[in-house]
Design a protein around this motif. Sequence first.
Motif, PDB file in Angstrom:
ATOM      1  N   THR A 236      15.749  28.318  72.992  1.00  0.00           N
ATOM      2  CA  THR A 236      15.385  29.561  73.283  1.00  0.00           C
ATOM      3  C   THR A 236      16.610  30.479  73.201  1.00  0.00           C
ATOM      4  N   LEU A 237      16.250  31.668  73.078  1.00  0.00           N
ATOM      5  CA  LEU A 237      17.064  32.753  73.033  1.00  0.00           C
ATOM      6  C   LEU A 237      16.265  33.862  73.656  1.00  0.00           C
ATOM      7  N   THR A 238      16.828  34.217  75.009  1.00  0.00           N
ATOM      8  CA  THR A 238      16.107  35.311  75.836  1.00  0.00           C
ATOM      9  C   THR A 238      16.843  36.430  75.836  1.00  0.00           C
ATOM     10  N   GLU A 239      16.525  37.816  75.788  1.00  0.00           N
ATOM     11  CA  GLU A 239      17.149  39.091  75.590  1.00  0.00           C
ATOM     12  C   GLU A 239      16.338  39.920  75.974  1.00  0.00           C
ATOM     13  N   THR A 240      16.925  41.391  76.311  1.00  0.00           N
ATOM     14  CA  THR A 240      16.145  42.281  76.856  1.00  0.00           C
ATOM     15  C   THR A 240      15.338  42.791  75.701  1.00  0.00           C
ATOM     16  N   GLU A 241      14.006  43.412  76.013  1.00  0.00           N
ATOM     17  CA  GLU A 241      13.107  44.090  74.963  1.00  0.00           C
ATOM     18  C   GLU A 241      14.099  44.888  74.116  1.00  0.00           C
ATOM     19  N   LYS A 242      14.834  45.694  74.569  1.00  0.00           N
ATOM     20  CA  LYS A 242      15.533  46.776  73.933  1.00  0.00           C
ATOM     21  C   LYS A 242      16.555  45.935  72.797  1.00  0.00           C
ATOM     22  N   ALA A 243      17.099  45.014  73.149  1.00  0.00           N
ATOM     23  CA  ALA A 243      18.075  44.037  72.307  1.00  0.00           C
ATOM     24  C   ALA A 243      17.290  43.586  71.222  1.00  0.00           C
ATOM     25  N   PHE A 244      16.028  43.118  71.723  1.00  0.00           N
ATOM     26  CA  PHE A 244      15.195  42.541  70.755  1.00  0.00           C
ATOM     27  C   PHE A 244      14.847  43.370  69.547  1.00  0.00           C
ATOM     28  N   GLN A 245      14.343  44.788  69.970  1.00  0.00           N
ATOM     29  CA  GLN A 245      13.896  45.679  69.128  1.00  0.00           C
ATOM     30  C   GLN A 245      15.128  46.037  68.256  1.00  0.00           C
ATOM     31  N   LEU A 246      16.378  46.246  68.737  1.00  0.00           N
ATOM     32  CA  LEU A 246      17.337  46.575  67.925  1.00  0.00           C
ATOM     33  C   LEU A 246      17.814  45.680  66.734  1.00  0.00           C
ATOM     34  N   GLY A 247      17.507  44.414  67.115  1.00  0.00           N
ATOM     35  CA  GLY A 247      17.620  43.120  66.231  1.00  0.00           C
ATOM     36  C   GLY A 247      16.811  43.508  64.858  1.00  0.00           C
ATOM     37  N   PHE A 248      15.693  44.162  65.054  1.00  0.00           N
ATOM     38  CA  PHE A 248      14.962  44.483  63.723  1.00  0.00           C
ATOM     39  C   PHE A 248      15.552  45.854  63.194  1.00  0.00           C
ATOM     40  N   VAL A 249      16.210  46.597  64.005  1.00  0.00           N
ATOM     41  CA  VAL A 249      16.707  47.691  63.529  1.00  0.00           C
ATOM     42  C   VAL A 249      17.777  47.406  62.421  1.00  0.00           C
ATOM     43  N   SER A 250      18.689  46.404  63.055  1.00  0.00           N
ATOM     44  CA  SER A 250      20.079  46.033  62.252  1.00  0.00           C
ATOM     45  C   SER A 250      19.620  45.524  61.122  1.00  0.00           C
ATOM     46  N   MET A 251      18.418  44.972  60.788  1.00  0.00           N
ATOM     47  CA  MET A 251      18.229  44.417  59.439  1.00  0.00           C
ATOM     48  C   MET A 251      18.238  45.547  58.559  1.00  0.00           C
ATOM     49  N   SER A 252      17.819  46.722  58.883  1.00  0.00           N
ATOM     50  CA  SER A 252      17.995  47.884  57.952  1.00  0.00           C
ATOM     51  C   SER A 252      19.080  48.798  58.296  1.00  0.00           C
ATOM     52  N   GLU A 253      20.081  48.309  58.880  1.00  0.00           N
ATOM     53  CA  GLU A 253      21.061  49.199  59.356  1.00  0.00           C
ATOM     54  C   GLU A 253      21.815  50.135  58.231  1.00  0.00           C
ATOM     55  N   ALA A 254      21.740  49.407  56.972  1.00  0.00           N
ATOM     56  CA  ALA A 254      22.358  50.163  55.770  1.00  0.00           C
ATOM     57  C   ALA A 254      21.709  51.168  55.440  1.00  0.00           C
ATOM     58  N   ILE A 255      20.460  51.297  55.571  1.00  0.00           N
ATOM     59  CA  ILE A 255      19.291  52.443  55.414  1.00  0.00           C
ATOM     60  C   ILE A 255      19.602  53.539  56.323  1.00  0.00           C
ATOM     61  N   VAL A 256      19.508  53.307  57.662  1.00  0.00           N
ATOM     62  CA  VAL A 256      19.725  54.197  58.763  1.00  0.00           C
ATOM     63  C   VAL A 256      21.032  54.791  58.793  1.00  0.00           C
ATOM     64  N   VAL A 257      22.332  54.187  58.359  1.00  0.00           N
ATOM     65  CA  VAL A 257      23.379  54.637  57.982  1.00  0.00           C
ATOM     66  C   VAL A 257      23.586  55.680  57.046  1.00  0.00           C
TER      67      VAL A 257
END
Length: 385
Positions: A236-257
Amino acid sequence: MYLLRLISRNALRHKLRTALTILGLVVATLSFGLLQTVVDAWYSGAEGASATTLVTRNATSLVFPLPLSYQERVRAVDGVSGVGYANWFGGIYQEPKNFFAQFAISGKSYLDIYPDYLLPEAERSAFLRDRKGAIVGRKLAMQYGFKVGDIIPLRGTIFPGQWEFVVRGIYDGRQSTTNTATMFFHWDYINEVVKRSIPRRANQVGVYVVQIAHAEDAAAVSGAIDAQFRNSLAETLTETEKAFQLGFVSMSEAIVVAIRVVSFVVIVIIMAVMANTMAMSARERLAEYATLKVLGFGPGYLAALIFGESMLLALAGAALGILLLFPVAATFAAAMGTMFPVFQVSPLTVLLQLLSAVAVGLVAGIAPTLRAARVNIVEGLRSIG
């Protein structure tokens, strides 16, 4: 008072030029604000995450499930006060374009971890009693016209087949940033069907949602949970809910930038346009500036005239852009449907719009001010007529 009157008259001397300049500023300010709001919407899930909620998933990848048997072992970890679980469902409602988030959840234990989902007690009880029951967010219900008692058919993709769920409740958000564009139903119902149709996929969950008593214990509890399952078939990998959500954001980081860069490029472009407008105005008024110098007005007074006019135009355009941003953002959010569950203009965005306008006004006034301050009186007076 006389200075302000002179600044306003100078600004309105060429009405068409002034109108077009302000229009450009309105468009730039509006575009900047809207793009910044899109970026904020991208991060809304992470920003709204609770500091006392952890997410445990498969360490290999989110697409790999975890055994249901992990639940009690996670619950036994010191510092854990509640455990729920959820599975992404990924069903299609009527046609593929009708996309919205759907989760099969552990019922009461899951809802207890998310008190920001406000559901009338009668509707909550009805949902918990009905294996085929579902609850939907207010935004989702408004978009598709769902009402309590309606049957929602979904065509399964991850879990093949035709599924039907009965709307037993419509939840609201405790805060304006709470996601109300999601559908929840019972994991037990999905699991019962999977046991009959695909037994090898039964008794497996996507993620565990873990509630802890104190946010400062997040790292210790996360480590303790993962240590229990180290060297197992499903680590398992356990992380805070915020870190978990940011993991999804990072998948589209190029678009956000890219969106961020475009928003600031818009400001730079309108800064150049504004600077050109002020330079034209200053060039036309060299004789007037020379006359003012003859009459004893110093460079400070000339700077006040030019910067005052530049700031007046910039702030007028910014004010109109900010006022228009709210209805435009609301229209954009309605058009996007559930793509952006939370889409609202933040105070920080408005502040950035104002600061950008001030920066445009100041930069645009620098060159003409320096030219006016350095103008030779004789040369300036020769340009009269």
